[in-house]
Motif scaffolding. Structure first.
Motif, PDB file in Angstrom:
ATOM      1  N   PRO A  39      24.402  23.789  48.059  1.00 44.03           N
ATOM      2  CA  PRO A  39      23.363  22.963  47.418  1.00 44.03           C
ATOM      3  C   PRO A  39      21.932  23.440  47.698  1.00 44.03           C
ATOM      4  O   PRO A  39      21.002  22.938  47.071  1.00 44.03           O
ATOM      5  CB  PRO A  39      23.593  21.577  48.021  1.00 44.03           C
ATOM      6  CG  PRO A  39      24.270  21.841  49.328  1.00 44.03           C
ATOM      7  CD  PRO A  39      25.122  23.057  49.106  1.00 44.03           C
ATOM      8  N   GLY A  40      21.744  24.360  48.625  1.00 41.98           N
ATOM      9  CA  GLY A  40      20.399  24.878  48.871  1.00 41.98           C
ATOM     10  C   GLY A  40      19.859  24.615  50.257  1.00 41.98           C
ATOM     11  O   GLY A  40      18.745  25.021  50.581  1.00 41.98           O
ATOM     12  N   HIS A  41      20.627  23.949  51.095  1.00 40.20           N
ATOM     13  CA  HIS A  41      20.186  23.713  52.467  1.00 40.20           C
ATOM     14  C   HIS A  41      21.405  23.598  53.363  1.00 40.20           C
ATOM     15  O   HIS A  41      22.516  23.320  52.905  1.00 40.20           O
ATOM     16  CB  HIS A  41      19.348  22.432  52.562  1.00 40.20           C
ATOM     17  CG  HIS A  41      20.103  21.192  52.183  1.00 40.20           C
ATOM     18  ND1 HIS A  41      20.186  20.737  50.889  1.00 40.20           N
ATOM     19  CD2 HIS A  41      20.829  20.317  52.937  1.00 40.20           C
ATOM     20  CE1 HIS A  41      20.913  19.642  50.839  1.00 40.20           C
ATOM     21  NE2 HIS A  41      21.314  19.368  52.074  1.00 40.20           N
ATOM     22  N   ASN A  82      22.871  29.667  50.490  1.00 41.49           N
ATOM     23  CA  ASN A  82      22.062  28.482  50.188  1.00 41.49           C
ATOM     24  C   ASN A  82      20.640  28.856  49.803  1.00 41.49           C
ATOM     25  O   ASN A  82      20.012  28.174  48.977  1.00 41.49           O
ATOM     26  CB  ASN A  82      22.054  27.526  51.387  1.00 41.49           C
ATOM     27  CG  ASN A  82      23.262  26.610  51.413  1.00 41.49           C
ATOM     28  OD1 ASN A  82      23.363  25.666  50.636  1.00 41.49           O
ATOM     29  ND2 ASN A  82      24.209  26.900  52.302  1.00 41.49           N
ATOM     30  N   ALA A  83      20.110  29.920  50.394  1.00 39.65           N
ATOM     31  CA  ALA A  83      18.784  30.391  49.993  1.00 39.65           C
ATOM     32  C   ALA A  83      18.816  30.919  48.564  1.00 39.65           C
ATOM     33  O   ALA A  83      17.886  30.698  47.784  1.00 39.65           O
ATOM     34  CB  ALA A  83      18.303  31.481  50.948  1.00 39.65           C
ATOM     35  N   VAL A  84      19.902  31.618  48.199  1.00 40.14           N
ATOM     36  CA  VAL A  84      20.064  32.083  46.824  1.00 40.14           C
ATOM     37  C   VAL A  84      20.126  30.887  45.879  1.00 40.14           C
ATOM     38  O   VAL A  84      19.506  30.884  44.802  1.00 40.14           O
ATOM     39  CB  VAL A  84      21.330  32.954  46.691  1.00 40.14           C
ATOM     40  CG1 VAL A  84      21.588  33.308  45.226  1.00 40.14           C
ATOM     41  CG2 VAL A  84      21.200  34.224  47.521  1.00 40.14           C
ATOM     42  N   SER A  85      20.868  29.858  46.286  1.00 40.64           N
ATOM     43  CA  SER A  85      20.978  28.652  45.462  1.00 40.64           C
ATOM     44  C   SER A  85      19.607  27.990  45.279  1.00 40.64           C
ATOM     45  O   SER A  85      19.238  27.602  44.157  1.00 40.64           O
ATOM     46  CB  SER A  85      21.944  27.667  46.120  1.00 40.64           C
ATOM     47  OG  SER A  85      21.945  26.431  45.447  1.00 40.64           O
ATOM     48  N   ALA A  86      18.845  27.860  46.362  1.00 39.85           N
ATOM     49  CA  ALA A  86      17.508  27.255  46.258  1.00 39.85           C
ATOM     50  C   ALA A  86      16.604  28.087  45.357  1.00 39.85           C
ATOM     51  O   ALA A  86      15.834  27.546  44.556  1.00 39.85           O
ATOM     52  CB  ALA A  86      16.890  27.109  47.648  1.00 39.85           C
ATOM     53  N   LEU A 140      15.737  28.495  51.469  1.00 42.48           N
ATOM     54  CA  LEU A 140      14.778  29.525  51.097  1.00 42.48           C
ATOM     55  C   LEU A 140      13.470  29.330  51.864  1.00 42.48           C
ATOM     56  O   LEU A 140      12.858  30.306  52.324  1.00 42.48           O
ATOM     57  CB  LEU A 140      14.527  29.486  49.587  1.00 42.48           C
ATOM     58  CG  LEU A 140      13.655  30.607  49.026  1.00 42.48           C
ATOM     59  CD1 LEU A 140      14.259  31.964  49.327  1.00 42.48           C
ATOM     60  CD2 LEU A 140      13.469  30.439  47.525  1.00 42.48           C
ATOM     61  N   GLN A 141      13.039  28.093  52.017  1.00 42.63           N
ATOM     62  CA  GLN A 141      11.859  27.814  52.831  1.00 42.63           C
ATOM     63  C   GLN A 141      12.076  28.266  54.267  1.00 42.63           C
ATOM     64  O   GLN A 141      11.208  28.906  54.874  1.00 42.63           O
ATOM     65  CB  GLN A 141      11.551  26.310  52.822  1.00 42.63           C
ATOM     66  CG  GLN A 141      10.920  25.772  51.560  1.00 42.63           C
ATOM     67  CD  GLN A 141      10.682  24.281  51.669  1.00 42.63           C
ATOM     68  OE1 GLN A 141      11.623  23.513  51.880  1.00 42.63           O
ATOM     69  NE2 GLN A 141       9.435  23.865  51.554  1.00 42.63           N
ATOM     70  N   LEU A 142      13.228  27.910  54.820  1.00 40.21           N
ATOM     71  CA  LEU A 142      13.513  28.241  56.215  1.00 40.21           C
ATOM     72  C   LEU A 142      13.457  29.748  56.442  1.00 40.21           C
ATOM     73  O   LEU A 142      12.827  30.219  57.405  1.00 40.21           O
ATOM     74  CB  LEU A 142      14.878  27.674  56.607  1.00 40.21           C
ATOM     75  CG  LEU A 142      15.229  27.622  58.092  1.00 40.21           C
ATOM     76  CD1 LEU A 142      16.224  26.494  58.353  1.00 40.21           C
ATOM     77  CD2 LEU A 142      15.818  28.935  58.583  1.00 40.21           C
ATOM     78  N   LEU A 143      14.109  30.519  55.558  1.00 39.23           N
ATOM     79  CA  LEU A 143      14.093  31.971  55.705  1.00 39.23           C
ATOM     80  C   LEU A 143      12.678  32.531  55.557  1.00 39.23           C
ATOM     81  O   LEU A 143      12.296  33.474  56.260  1.00 39.23           O
ATOM     82  CB  LEU A 143      15.022  32.607  54.671  1.00 39.23           C
ATOM     83  CG  LEU A 143      16.515  32.586  54.978  1.00 39.23           C
ATOM     84  CD1 LEU A 143      17.297  33.274  53.857  1.00 39.23           C
ATOM     85  CD2 LEU A 143      16.820  33.259  56.312  1.00 39.23           C
TER      86      LEU A 143
END
Length: 311
Positions: free
Chosen positions: A54-56, A163-167, A188-191
């Motif tokens: 889901p992105g996270h 999840n970063a790809v998904s975000a 994506l924010q976290l990375l």
């Protein structure tokens, strides 16, 4: 009849033409990426991927919730120094004839046999800001690890990658991820935060140190292992990364719930009020004012306290 000759475009016109071509190409590319992301997420495999990732990812149980007040003023100081460092660094890179120069005082504890090197006043300001930014960064890291806030920006699972790809696909498809930065950043924010704090910032420091006058020029073996050309090849792209990061960061903050995000970042509260926006507005005014004052007439008196300024 003589055929009329066309006047070739001036340098300014040529630059505007190139800018228009690049801008138009960027818009077309972005439109294609948006269409591609919307198509991909609408397919069966794409929808399944988005459902599985889901992105996270969940944070460790020991991760703190919320953003403390110290993170707000650290955020401002980092932005303040970064804006001025980029401005002065660009001046150092592009100015052919500096308006003023600076020479260190060669006396007291600083006295050496070698004559101090004369540098531009822009470079002096750039190096001074670098030192302040590094000191502030060390304070930031100490607070980050002593308060446990590092758990919010350091990946702890390989699931962070899909999840970063998904975000990223959600952002590109303009169906932006539902999130609550007060509790947990999307992957994506976290990375991106991890890359900025633990990779980009150290790269800026070690390449800037290699290019500075305090680097031991007579250390032949060290200079062969780490040539100045390598530092220059990395330092400028790192600066561009910080510029792009700031642009994307500010854009997303203002377009994904500005009041709430600004309260998180500047007021240390999870609310919809205007306090965070007011503090942010004051911070912008301070940064713009400092940028306008970064001129020899204002910087010279400060620099003269530590050396001789010549125009």
């Amino acid at each position: 009849m003589n055929q009329a000759t066309r006047t070739p475009p001036s340098g300014t016109q040529s630059r505007w033409v190139r800018f228009g071509i690049y801008a138009g190409g960027a818009v077309v590319l972005l439109a294609l990426l948006v269409l591609g992301a919307r198509w991909l997420t609408g397919t069966g495999p794409g929808a399944d991927f988005m459902a599985d990732y889901p992105g996270h990812v969940p944070l460790p149980p020991s991760a703190p919730v919320g953003l403390p007040a110290w993170l707000g003023w650290q955020h401002f100081l980092n932005a303040f120094f970064l804006v001025l460092m980029v401005q002065t660094g660009w001046k150092v890179r592009t100015t052919q004839r500096p308006a003023a120069h600076w020479v260190r005082n060669n006396k007291g504890l600083l006295k050496t046999k070698k004559a101090p090197k004369r540098i531009s006043l822009d470079l002096w300001l750039h190096l001074s800001l670098d030192v302040l930014w590094v000191v502030n960064g060390l304070v930031f890291l100490v607070l980050l690890f002593t308060t446990g806030q590092w758990r919010r920006i350091v990946p702890t699972s390989w699931d962070i990658v899909p999840n970063a790809v998904s975000a990223g696909l959600q952002y590109l498809s303009l169906n932006w991820p539902l999130e609550n930065g007060w509790v947990n950043y999307n992957s994506l924010q976290l990375l991106t935060y991890f890359l900025t704090v633990f990779i980009a910032a150290p790269l800026a420091i070690i390449t800037g140190l290699r290019m500075s006058s305090i680097w031991p020029s007579k250390a032949k073996k060290l200079n062969r292992v780490y040539p100045i050309e390598a530092a220059r090849a990395v330092h400028f792209p790192v600066m561009l990364y910080f510029v792009l990061f700031v642009i994307a960061h500010v854009t997303l903050v203002l377009s994904t719930g500005a009041l709430r995000n600004l309260n998180h970042m500047f007021a240390a509260r999870d609310a919809q009020g205007w306090l965070g926006f007011v503090i942010f507005a004051i911070a912008v005014v301070v940064m713009v004012g400092a940028s306008l004052l970064a001129r020899p007439i204002f910087v010279g008196p400060i620099a003269s306290l530590m050396g001789k300024v010549s125009r």
